[in-house]
Design an enzyme around this catalytic site. Sequence first.
Site, short mmCIF file in Angstrom:
data_model
loop_
_atom_site.label_atom_id
_atom_site.label_comp_id
_atom_site.label_asym_id
_atom_site.label_seq_id
_atom_site.Cartn_x
_atom_site.Cartn_y
_atom_site.Cartn_z
CE1 TYR A 169 -14.85 5.37 -18.60
CE2 TYR A 169 -14.03 5.69 -16.48
CZ TYR A 169 -14.95 5.20 -17.73
OH TYR A 169 -14.91 3.46 -17.15
CE LYS A 213 -11.44 0.83 -20.06
NZ LYS A 213 -11.45 2.79 -19.84
CG ASP A 244 -8.58 9.94 -19.02
OD1 ASP A 244 -7.56 9.11 -19.50
OD2 ASP A 244 -8.91 9.12 -17.96
NE ARG A 285 -2.96 0.17 3.66
CZ ARG A 285 -2.53 1.66 4.55
NH1 ARG A 285 -1.66 3.14 4.08
NH2 ARG A 285 -2.14 1.04 5.70
C1 LIG Z 1 -12.00 2.90 -18.29
C2 LIG Z 1 -11.33 4.62 -17.87
C3 LIG Z 1 -11.08 5.11 -17.22
C4 LIG Z 1 -10.92 4.56 -15.99
O1 LIG Z 1 -10.64 3.04 -16.08
P1 LIG Z 1 -11.06 2.33 -14.59
O2 LIG Z 1 -9.60 1.52 -15.40
O3 LIG Z 1 -12.12 1.85 -15.27
O4 LIG Z 1 -11.21 2.42 -13.46
C5 LIG Z 1 -11.12 6.58 -17.51
N1 LIG Z 1 -10.68 7.36 -18.11
C6 LIG Z 1 -10.88 6.71 -19.39
C7 LIG Z 1 -10.25 7.59 -20.62
C8 LIG Z 1 -11.47 5.62 -19.78
O5 LIG Z 1 -11.71 4.72 -20.74
#
Ligand SMILES: *Cc1c(COP(=O)(O)O)cnc(C)c1O
Length: 390
Positions: free
Chosen positions: A102, A199, A174, A48
């Site tokens: 998102y 992703k 992001d 952690r």
């Molecule tokens: C999937 C996604 C997230 C969230 O991520 P998780 O791994 O599902 O928590 C955030 N931003 C974008 C652009 C995403 O596609």
Amino acid sequence: MSKQKLGMQTICTHVGEIKDEQFKGAISPIYLSTSYEFDSVDIKRYPRYFNTPNQEHLSKKIAALEQAETAMIFGSGMAAISTMFLAFLKHGDHIVVQNTLYGGTSNFIREEFPKYGIEFTFTNSYNVSDFEAALQPNTKVIHIETPSNPLLTITDIRAIASLAKSKGIISTIDNTFASPINQNPITLGIDIVMHSATKYLGGHSDILAGAIACSQEHMDCIWNVAKNLGGSLSDFTVWMLERSMKTLGLRVKAQTKNAKKLAKFLEANPNVAHVYYPGLKSHPQRKLAKSQMKDFGAMLSFELVEGIDAMAFQKQLHLIKSSMSLAGVESTMLLPSETSHALLTQEQRDAVGISNRLIRFSVGIENFKDLKNDIEQAITKTKIASFAQA
Ligand SMILES: *Cc1c(COP(=O)(O)O)cnc(C)c1O
């Protein structure tokens, strides 16, 4: 060996490996200990605290890919985002965020921030002037997402970064949709980059993870909050992510190449009304995309002409799966109006330009001709079925 000088593929394959000194194995050993003997009070290893051998080493790969001083890996993309925001926002602070975020990020802001007394403004568009107009004296963070989901709009990263710098505000992005292979926002002036590693970094639809890359100074603030929130990733999954990322460059390049061809194929198809892809000449922000992305990415969206039902079309696909997630080696499609944006009202969807006919396409590594054939046969079958009904 200077990391900056290594190519992306070499970074993906080798940076952050743990040398197996004991047995000279080819891959990083995995260390699952939650308890480590310490020689000094400075180095207490604990999962952690984000400092197990596997966590520390994989962070080096992500930092090198984003050309950041340092990086940290989280249990999910949302763990990374929530920790990042809570590290720089407290009661009475304000954040400016892009309108098309998102869904999970948008929900986090709308549902949680009021509980903590954190103020927020969603912009009306991706225009930098809208971000500027939304600034308040207590604004501490500007957050963007580009290319956006699902319409692939482009936000001017350099302009946002310099706007934030001029006001002493932290800029965050992001970078999930582009991946570090196609876009490195830190080189364009952004302070903090986050990824849903679920992703492209993971890429095989079998890992839930997140990552942040930034300066050591900013990371110290993030770490202080991260250890309290507890969103770390298990070392077994860290190890799986390292193995997945060895092929990140290869995968994303193959996916991007397919996406470019498919975007052109769809645009030329008389059954397709519109294609949203920053690499197309018809995309109004192609020049901006080209100026800040290394390549245009592997996400695109399109609308079939009126009369061909999007849902019926999706059901006729054999190879391309309907799926909520994205960025895996397998191609997937979804209807944002039925899935990712289903919680919005029709009015809200209209306001952001998401029609009921819009289909989001996450392009995989399959052969282009097989993907093209799958789309063609699905269009033909959908048309035949609807003529039969009429
Ligand atoms: C999937 C996604 C997230 C969230 O991520 P998780 O791994 O599902 O928590 C955030 N931003 C974008 C652009 C995403 O596609």
